[in-house]
Design a protein around this motif. Structure first.
Motif, PDB file in Angstrom:
ATOM      1  N   ILE A   5       0.822  -1.206   0.000  1.00  0.00           N
ATOM      2  CA  ILE A   5       0.000   0.000   0.000  1.00  0.00           C
ATOM      3  C   ILE A   5       0.855   1.255   0.000  1.00  0.00           C
ATOM      4  O   ILE A   5       0.555   2.219  -0.695  1.00  0.00           O
ATOM      5  CB  ILE A   5      -1.023  -0.011   1.172  1.00  0.00           C
ATOM      6  N   ILE A   9       0.732   4.181  -2.771  1.00  0.00           N
ATOM      7  CA  ILE A   9       0.462   5.577  -2.424  1.00  0.00           C
ATOM      8  C   ILE A   9       1.525   6.478  -3.050  1.00  0.00           C
ATOM      9  O   ILE A   9       1.211   7.514  -3.629  1.00  0.00           O
ATOM     10  CB  ILE A   9       0.389   5.753  -0.891  1.00  0.00           C
ATOM     11  N   CYS A  46      -5.763   3.929  10.024  1.00  0.00           N
ATOM     12  CA  CYS A  46      -6.981   3.899   9.188  1.00  0.00           C
ATOM     13  C   CYS A  46      -7.445   5.314   8.873  1.00  0.00           C
ATOM     14  O   CYS A  46      -7.875   5.587   7.758  1.00  0.00           O
ATOM     15  CB  CYS A  46      -8.087   3.124   9.896  1.00  0.00           C
ATOM     16  N   LEU A  49      -5.204   6.765   6.216  1.00  0.00           N
ATOM     17  CA  LEU A  49      -5.492   6.092   4.946  1.00  0.00           C
ATOM     18  C   LEU A  49      -6.777   6.646   4.334  1.00  0.00           C
ATOM     19  O   LEU A  49      -6.830   6.923   3.135  1.00  0.00           O
ATOM     20  CB  LEU A  49      -5.589   4.583   5.145  1.00  0.00           C
ATOM     21  N   GLU A  50      -7.793   6.859   5.149  1.00  0.00           N
ATOM     22  CA  GLU A  50      -9.041   7.437   4.649  1.00  0.00           C
ATOM     23  C   GLU A  50      -8.809   8.845   4.108  1.00  0.00           C
ATOM     24  O   GLU A  50      -9.383   9.232   3.087  1.00  0.00           O
ATOM     25  CB  GLU A  50     -10.099   7.477   5.760  1.00  0.00           C
ATOM     26  N   VAL A  53      -7.100   8.501   0.722  1.00  0.00           N
ATOM     27  CA  VAL A  53      -8.117   8.096  -0.259  1.00  0.00           C
ATOM     28  C   VAL A  53      -8.900   9.327  -0.719  1.00  0.00           C
ATOM     29  O   VAL A  53      -9.143   9.515  -1.912  1.00  0.00           O
ATOM     30  CB  VAL A  53      -9.061   7.027   0.355  1.00  0.00           C
ATOM     31  N   SER A  54      -9.259  10.181   0.230  1.00  0.00           N
ATOM     32  CA  SER A  54     -10.004  11.397  -0.091  1.00  0.00           C
ATOM     33  C   SER A  54      -9.164  12.366  -0.932  1.00  0.00           C
ATOM     34  O   SER A  54      -9.653  12.932  -1.904  1.00  0.00           O
ATOM     35  CB  SER A  54     -10.453  12.070   1.207  1.00  0.00           C
ATOM     36  N   ASP A  59     -11.065   5.258  -4.697  1.00  0.00           N
ATOM     37  CA  ASP A  59     -11.564   4.365  -3.655  1.00  0.00           C
ATOM     38  C   ASP A  59     -10.398   3.517  -3.144  1.00  0.00           C
ATOM     39  O   ASP A  59      -9.377   3.363  -3.808  1.00  0.00           O
ATOM     40  CB  ASP A  59     -12.719   3.502  -4.167  1.00  0.00           C
ATOM     41  N   LEU A  60     -10.558   2.992  -1.942  1.00  0.00           N
ATOM     42  CA  LEU A  60      -9.501   2.231  -1.283  1.00  0.00           C
ATOM     43  C   LEU A  60      -9.082   1.014  -2.100  1.00  0.00           C
ATOM     44  O   LEU A  60      -7.893   0.724  -2.220  1.00  0.00           O
ATOM     45  CB  LEU A  60      -9.954   1.817   0.120  1.00  0.00           C
ATOM     46  N   ILE A  63      -6.651   1.912  -4.774  1.00  0.00           N
ATOM     47  CA  ILE A  63      -5.316   2.211  -4.250  1.00  0.00           C
ATOM     48  C   ILE A  63      -4.599   0.922  -3.866  1.00  0.00           C
ATOM     49  O   ILE A  63      -3.429   0.733  -4.201  1.00  0.00           O
ATOM     50  CB  ILE A  63      -5.406   3.186  -3.060  1.00  0.00           C
ATOM     51  N   ILE A  64      -5.309   0.025  -3.209  1.00  0.00           N
ATOM     52  CA  ILE A  64      -4.695  -1.248  -2.796  1.00  0.00           C
ATOM     53  C   ILE A  64      -4.262  -2.057  -4.011  1.00  0.00           C
ATOM     54  O   ILE A  64      -3.175  -2.626  -4.049  1.00  0.00           O
ATOM     55  CB  ILE A  64      -5.666  -2.062  -1.915  1.00  0.00           C
TER      56      ILE A  64
END
Length: 123
Positions: A5, A9, A46, A49-50, A53-54, A59-60, A63-64
């Motif tokens: 991840i 990123i 978390c 990470l959120e 994402v924003s 969406d997560l 990205i993953i």
């Protein structure tokens, strides 16, 4: 195979042409702290990470599962013809995001310039 991840990123940030400083500012952390996230030195909460994402407006799951080789001319040097519709759509989305960011930055610069002109007058 998708990378870790933190590597994803970093790749997405670079594709969006965001600096580590920009990301750190948006995440309310230091650039050094953000760099440690990308290097996998510190665990990514978390909440952060959120926020990422924003910031990326993705969406997560995207990205993953991100595959930088689909977007970067590196080892395989993929041509446009070898990319699928979904790949092209993702690239187009990244360019739209970049254009939107540049437009927001330009608007912000224009507002700041107006503020300085109002305060100090034209030169």
């Amino acid at each position: 195979m998708p990378g870790k991840i933190n590597e994803n990123i970093k790749s997405i940030r670079e594709l969006k042409d965001y600096t580590q400083e920009y990301m750190a500012l948006r995440l309310n952390i230091t650039q050094a702290g953000y760099s440690k996230i990308e290097k996998g030195i510190i665990a990514l909460s978390c909440d952060k990470l959120e926020e990422i994402v924003s910031i990326f407006e993705m969406d997560l799951i995207s990205i993953i599962g991100f595959e930088s080789s689909l977007y970067l001319k590196s080892d395989c040097m993929k041509s446009k013809a070898s990319l699928g519709k979904e790949d092209l759509s993702n690239i187009e989305m990244l360019y739209r995001d970049k254009i939107a960011l540049l437009e927001r930055l330009l608007d912000q610069t224009d507002r700041e310039l107006k503020t300085y002109k109002d305060k100090y007058g034209s030169l």
